[in-house]
Scaffold this motif. Structure first.
Motif: not given
Length: 251
Positions: A60-89
């Motif tokens: 289950e997700p757990v929240s973590y508070r970072l040193a700069d005050g931001r809060t992140v969750q892990a896991p968060n199901d966030r997908r990487d914003n990678q460029p599209p690829l051509h995967e072949g035939v």
């Protein structure tokens, strides 16, 4: 019965051993589950609706508070914003970059989707900055000062001029060269891709004109962790995609 025996077949030492086995099995289960807080669920090559998480399941997700005050969750199901690829035939074919291969995020040019904020020191100030805003830091008198030297690509063509050096104030290392390219823009050149010579700085991974395509930073005196990833990936991609000949077999 002997001392420590509970019955004729069970004693305290035996119970302690069984308790240790149970504890150790639980510890392995816990650590293996906590190990899935990043990178899971995996992506299936059959369908985007399939979640590959294996056993045990993602915690289950757990929240973590970072040193700069931001809060992140892990896991968060966030997908990487990678460029599209051509995967072949068919499935299993090599991934082919779409568009500019130096920016496609493939192979030696791949990058991680890190936080788009600068890496900081303990006091919260940016860790990597140019020497012009870092009093007390400089280039050793025993080394070549690259400022003012031309930057040559692998083809010998001048792609820009070094105007400053960026220092890692926490590690006391020079991390980047700031290069003014044709047109007046400024880009970063990682030190591990630069070969500083008495009369020039050479970049083997890129051609001279390709320096203009290095991803720029939003702030002239700061670089975010995501920007570092993309800058490093651009030069890494050049080791394979700078020229068509580099993509062919050596023999």
């Amino acid at each position: 019965m002997q001392t420590g025996a509970i019955t004729g077949y069970i004693d305290v030492a035996q119970l302690a051993l069984y308790a240790f086995w149970i504890f150790f099995a639980g510890l392995i289960y816990y650590l293996h589950r906590e190990n899935k807080r990043e990178g899971y669920p995996l992506e299936s090559d059959r369908s985007g609706s399939i979640k590959v998480q294996g056993f045990p399941s993602v915690p289950e997700p757990v929240s973590y508070r970072l040193a700069d005050g931001r809060t992140v969750q892990a896991p968060n199901d966030r997908r990487d914003n990678q460029p599209p690829l051509h995967e072949g035939v068919w499935r299993g074919m090599p991934l082919t970059p779409t568009g500019n291969p130096l920016l496609a995020g493939v192979g030696p040019g791949s990058w991680a989707d890190r936080a788009d904020v600068p890496d900081t020191q303990v006091d919260g100030t940016p860790r990597i900055v140019p020497l012009r805003v870092a009093p007390g830091f400089g280039v050793s008198s025993k080394d070549i000062d690259p400022r003012g030297l031309p930057v040559l690509g692998d083809d010998g063509v001048e792609g820009g001029e070094v105007v400053d050096v960026w220092v890692d104030r926490s590690e006391m290392l020079l991390r980047y060269l700031e290069v003014r390219v044709a047109g007046g823009g400024h880009v970063l050149l990682p030190m591990n891709f630069a070969r500083i010579q008495p009369r020039a700085v050479r970049v083997q991974s890129l051609l001279g004109h390709q320096l203009r395509g290095v991803p720029a930073t939003r702030h002239p005196e700061q670089v975010t962790m995501l920007e570092e990833e993309k800058v490093m990936a651009y030069y890494g991609a050049g080791t394979l995609y700078a020229t068509p000949q580099r993509q062919e077999p050596l023999l």
